[in-house]
Design an enzyme around this catalytic site. Structure first.
Site, PDB file in Angstrom:
ATOM      1  N   HIS A 192      -5.170  32.423  46.225  1.00 42.24           N
ATOM      2  CA  HIS A 192      -4.489  32.818  47.475  1.00 42.24           C
ATOM      3  C   HIS A 192      -4.466  31.645  48.463  1.00 42.24           C
ATOM      4  O   HIS A 192      -3.462  31.396  49.124  1.00 42.24           O
ATOM      5  CB  HIS A 192      -5.201  34.012  48.128  1.00 42.24           C
ATOM      6  N   GLY A 216     -11.078  46.797  44.345  1.00 44.00           N
ATOM      7  CA  GLY A 216      -9.777  46.158  44.519  1.00 44.00           C
ATOM      8  C   GLY A 216      -9.289  46.338  45.951  1.00 44.00           C
ATOM      9  O   GLY A 216      -9.446  47.407  46.535  1.00 44.00           O
ATOM     10  N   THR A 239      -9.217  34.527  44.969  1.00 44.72           N
ATOM     11  CA  THR A 239      -9.214  34.133  46.371  1.00 44.72           C
ATOM     12  C   THR A 239      -8.822  32.667  46.520  1.00 44.72           C
ATOM     13  O   THR A 239      -8.060  32.296  47.422  1.00 44.72           O
ATOM     14  CB  THR A 239     -10.614  34.375  46.979  1.00 44.72           C
ATOM     15  N   GLU A 282     -17.892  30.034  43.925  1.00 41.34           N
ATOM     16  CA  GLU A 282     -18.691  30.405  42.744  1.00 41.34           C
ATOM     17  C   GLU A 282     -19.164  29.114  42.088  1.00 41.34           C
ATOM     18  O   GLU A 282     -18.338  28.325  41.654  1.00 41.34           O
ATOM     19  CB  GLU A 282     -17.836  31.168  41.725  1.00 41.34           C
ATOM     20  N   CYS A 340     -11.529  31.524  41.456  1.00 38.06           N
ATOM     21  CA  CYS A 340     -11.380  32.943  41.788  1.00 38.06           C
ATOM     22  C   CYS A 340      -9.956  33.198  42.276  1.00 38.06           C
ATOM     23  O   CYS A 340      -9.270  32.275  42.741  1.00 38.06           O
ATOM     24  CB  CYS A 340     -12.390  33.276  42.886  1.00 38.06           C
ATOM     25  N   GLY A 387     -18.625  42.491  48.078  1.00 40.04           N
ATOM     26  CA  GLY A 387     -19.629  41.492  47.715  1.00 40.04           C
ATOM     27  C   GLY A 387     -20.654  42.003  46.719  1.00 40.04           C
ATOM     28  O   GLY A 387     -20.329  42.742  45.781  1.00 40.04           O
ATOM     29  N   CYS A 409     -28.409  43.364  58.273  1.00 40.78           N
ATOM     30  CA  CYS A 409     -29.241  42.388  57.572  1.00 40.78           C
ATOM     31  C   CYS A 409     -30.708  42.816  57.548  1.00 40.78           C
ATOM     32  O   CYS A 409     -31.422  42.538  56.584  1.00 40.78           O
ATOM     33  CB  CYS A 409     -29.119  41.023  58.247  1.00 40.78           C
ATOM     34  N   CYS A 439     -28.951  41.041  62.400  1.00 43.81           N
ATOM     35  CA  CYS A 439     -28.360  42.313  62.828  1.00 43.81           C
ATOM     36  C   CYS A 439     -29.003  43.483  62.091  1.00 43.81           C
ATOM     37  O   CYS A 439     -29.787  43.302  61.157  1.00 43.81           O
ATOM     38  CB  CYS A 439     -26.850  42.298  62.597  1.00 43.81           C
ATOM     39  N   ASP A 463      -4.465  48.875  32.564  1.00 44.00           N
ATOM     40  CA  ASP A 463      -3.851  47.718  33.222  1.00 44.00           C
ATOM     41  C   ASP A 463      -2.354  47.709  32.887  1.00 44.00           C
ATOM     42  O   ASP A 463      -1.878  48.497  32.065  1.00 44.00           O
ATOM     43  CB  ASP A 463      -4.515  46.410  32.753  1.00 44.00           C
TER      44      ASP A 463
END
Lengths: 352, 352, 352, 352
Positions: D47, D267, D44, D68, D42, D293, D103, D100, D199
């Site tokens: 990064h 994004g 992420t 993933e 990913c 998510g 959830c 919480c 794009d």
């Protein structure tokens, strides 16, 4: 119909209005003519009165001002079917084209070719106004004249509250000008479990408490966000009703809303707003709603139901009822902050 | 843990309950043990007490009865993380499997493999009950014991009202037994603009008026539907909350709802119902909602918000608080119609 | 305007239609006159042709029949603004009062005072028809005449599918007459992950498969419900689209829907239906939607988007295009079951 | 369980990962142990590999990376009920607290105390990973390994599309990185009538067209907004799916959406964004949705339905399947723009 009438007119591109004699408007086959009796004074009117940059760009003099009103029908066009002479009415001031995709799918209030009375065409600060039959709202006998005269801004409050959905929810209102104040009893009547009001003006907050706010806060309080979190079990409120247009209030308001909450934006920022989209909206999974006008005519039915049932009482908000000839005083009272909501009387003596 | 406790037990397939000594329940790693303090008596309990056909088909003696309660946690399993000993709690009585598509997508309340305490497994009419941590609801200090004991049926009322959506709407409730009565202050607090109550029992209707119904009607009134239409400008109400389970009430209720309205069905008919689907539902463009249990735990949060804010007051509905030893008297009071809602006290002396 | 035109007329209270010369309709200031080019034949027309009990109670001869059509505008009233002569159009056949609460809040399709063309006032099986401007639907060039002629029943299918919400869902359609058949490509294009079709007619099921049904079942299959459960992991389908009006199909359909699912009812039962409300709707937490007509004009925009994008192809459904003079043959083809959807040609020679 | 395994580890606060031997994770009573077979790479992960500012602030070495994946269950905790050894599974990588309000009301995906595997705790780029039973997703046999390995990002695309609601709608996607590309077949399968992709990368736009985009546009096109308006009858698109995180794209995207439309923001902007709230959101009456998510587990069921039915094919998006030992090459391919989506093979030889 070349009779003349009194009207408050923006005659030239400069500050102020002129009390003028102008022709009574003519009506087409699908229009009605209304004798204006009472009309609300809105912040928009004050912008046009003061002739600020927005007004200079939008308003083309000469123009009769005013868009919140009630009165009695005195004439109807040949094709009018649902309205009769003598009927007591208010009216939706947004005149939509009724032919575009928005108008044809229930979103006439955001029609791209909308014309607003008192802004884009002659308005209601006059003895008479012509309105399309489509826009006219017959008034229930149980609704007092002063309330009927401000169904338009009350409708803004109702549309914001109902779009956000407040039933059993906790609610913050940022900015309690006259629409923000109206939103307090509306939110309570519509089912909010708690209502918190925020403003920079202590007098408005005092009135907010009187109207049913469960707690009020100065926007300048450095611990404001923490206070709201504390009151909501650390989670934040379910719903934000943003009615200030202030960038700082929008940022603070978004920080107060819980993850998965809803924020309805009615206040109009005068400039671009810098937003931390990632932290304030995206990661929180927020729903943000732009609010414009009132739904035709779902909001009007909701407003009527709230007022007629007695669940919403506007008396504490209407601070002044003045003869329309005292319009300069009205705008001075608004500017000084002494007034909350002013209603102009176009028929009687302004006594309530 | 082989200590013994007092419990109301259906010991054999026949009418009545027996006050018995049974073992205190054992708990697994994800369960908690609760000392029951107060418990509500429900119509379902009366069906099991009276041992009617439904009860004979569903309940397998021996079984501890009761599913509405509050108490204090006295032990927790090894894997329990969110609940601690000494905590004051109520609990959701529907024990779902938590692994099916319904449970995994927010619909655990209609899990096909749900087990109900006091019906399918041992219940709350006892000194102690074991519950999965998942089902336990920590109680806010501001909520009185008696109210907490009946959060389960109050949750039925809240779920029905919130599923229907009553904000600014006109509402008819057909059948004001204890849940129908609760639905009156709930609907008002959730934003209903008007609430009409219908029943066959004048005493219940009197209580309905006291709880905030704007008008009440005998179900036997031959002009009932016309009366409701007259009160709603000829259109019919926006929302029907059906809480009687009577076929005649369902038909009359559907006739009272306006085209495009919503009907939430909570009352359970004992037999098939003949419906003119074309006239009552299809041509009207109605939305009909089957309502079962309460959403886990959205409804519980909504219920808490309504009670904690003081918007909903249940005191007029709780007609009796009795020591649990007087259970035979409780069922006699229910049968005679003298009682509205009875709470049994499993700890103290039953004084309020 | 006293010219004459050809029309199919129910001249007397008996079976059959008469090809007659009648005056071209006159139009008011807000109407348009349309030269009909193609018109769809509906089951409703067959009821009126056959003069069954429903028709005898509803239709008052003499009356021009027909409500599904397209054509070209030949004249407009003085107040018409959005339509011009020469424009290619279809039209919504439900003429609502536009002044009631339903019409004013986006529900004109279920207006209580609606008049349907070809049923309550003169219809479209004629060379010309007058329609209110409000009801006229300008046609996109990309949409073929035959498709445009049946936008009305296609709109029924689209409204049912969109009201139910099928995106990523599993769907059962009970009853694949012409609207049920249309619902198959509509549901697929609208995002259904799987579509199952059920009927008593094997030829219709074969066509259903050709139109994209993932599986088809005879309604008489004794294991039908079990088969659907087996195909859906034991849970049942997410969505039922009921398009048969059969009591047995409604019961079977409701048994096939999973707990928490949605059922949209379009088929009109000719009699009361006995329903086990407890097991089929209440305990399951089902949402049941009565579907009538098409939303004005949200459904029309959706229908246009689906057809124009090529996502929905109606060619397999239009079994015959006939000159309007062959109307007796058309109704014979419908009665025999040979025809699926018949379009009558009022202008050319009926060749496709 | 002190066996050792291979894993890709961020061992120190600097660029790169280290292929290390670390202990196989231990599991608690409610956890399962999974032999990882395939894992998606990913942005992420890139990064964290590159150790940018965000990564420096969030990640605490040493940490196993990756979130993933799919694999096979090799051990289960004592209290695990729904998962068995040998089962083929994927898993939701957001580990929520489950106690919480979020959830407990169906919003676990935006739990404030969520921990993400591979970011906040050890992840999936390893031979084994421990996961709570709650997070495990049993895989349908019909779903290929490579698709299953990227259900997490595919779920982002599905959640965005389904939150926006695309059935019969026109859709613009701004930013077609791997999730934006996935959103194209997802939007089409979910019912979009038209999909436009934008794009800065022509190669990505070419792939977008291959995946079903009806038209593609360079973000640098000065007439971009006008082009989109022209394609949508001057109204603008119904839905914006923002997947770039670019401030300029967000502004352009909001200008392309019609009044009353919906904009879903996935994004993540790296900085504050200046927005003309009045013109872009408030006057337009827009609904703006923050997306984070995937819904647990509604999105997973939707994703499964789309893939299993064959409506969504991911093969054109998975550009490389590499042995996990070639991780440095994988990140080089991502950086160069040569790769679209890379899957690492932790078991076999990486051959597809």
């Amino acid at each position: 119909m070349n009779a003349m009438m009194k009207a408050l007119v923006k005659t030239a591109p400069q500050a102020g209005f002129t009390l003028s004699d102008v022709p009574v408007p003519t009506i087409g086959p699908t229009d009605v003519l209304i004798r204006v009796e009472k009309a609300g004074v809105c912040g928009t009117d004050a912008h046009i009165y003061g002739w600020d940059v927005w007004a200079q760009n939008r308003v083309k003099p000469p123009l009769v001002i005013g868009h919140e009103f009630m009165g009695t029908v005195t004439a109807i066009g040949a094709a009018v079917r649902s309205i009769h002479v003598g009927q007591r009415v208010s009216a939706e001031g947004h005149i939509a084209d009724l032919t575009c995709v928005l108008c044809r799918t229930g979103d006439a209030h955001i029609c791209e070719r909308v014309k607003i009375i008192g802004v884009d065409r002659d308005g209601a600060f006059a003895e008479y106004i012509a309105m399309p039959e489509y826009n006219v709202w017959p008034l229930d006998d149980a609704i007092p004249d002063e309330f009927a005269a401000i169904f338009d801004p009350l409708g803004n409050a109702v549309h914001t509250v109902m779009a956000a959905g407040v039933s059993t929810k906790s609610v913050v209102i940022t900015g309690v000008g006259s629409i923000g104040l109206m939103a307090i009893p509306v939110a309570r009547a519509a089912g909010a479990a708690s209502v918190f009001a925020i403003d920079v003006n202590p007098a408005k907050l005092e009135l907010a408490a009187r109207l049913g706010a469960d707690a009020t806060y100065m926007a300048t309080d450095p611990n404001l966000v923490d206070e709201i979190l504390r009151r909501t079990n650390g989670d934040g409120v379910d719903v934000l009703l943003e009615m200030s247009g202030s960038g700082a209030a929008i940022d603070a308001g978004l920080r107060m809303v819980r993850n998965g909450g809803r924020a309805a934006l009615l206040g109009i920022p005068s400039d671009d707003v810098k937003i931390n989209l990632a932290e304030r909206i995206i990661f929180k999974g927020l729903t943000v709603l732009g609010i414009n006008g009132r739904r035709m005519f779902e909001t009007w039915y909701q407003t009527q139901a709230l007022v007629k049932s007695g669940r919403v009482d506007l008396r504490p908000i209407i601070s002044h009822v003045l003869p329309y000839t005292e319009f300069d005083r009205a705008f001075a009272l608004m500017k000084s902050g002494e007034a909350v909501k002013i209603v102009l009387d176009f028929k009687g003596d302004g006594a309530r």
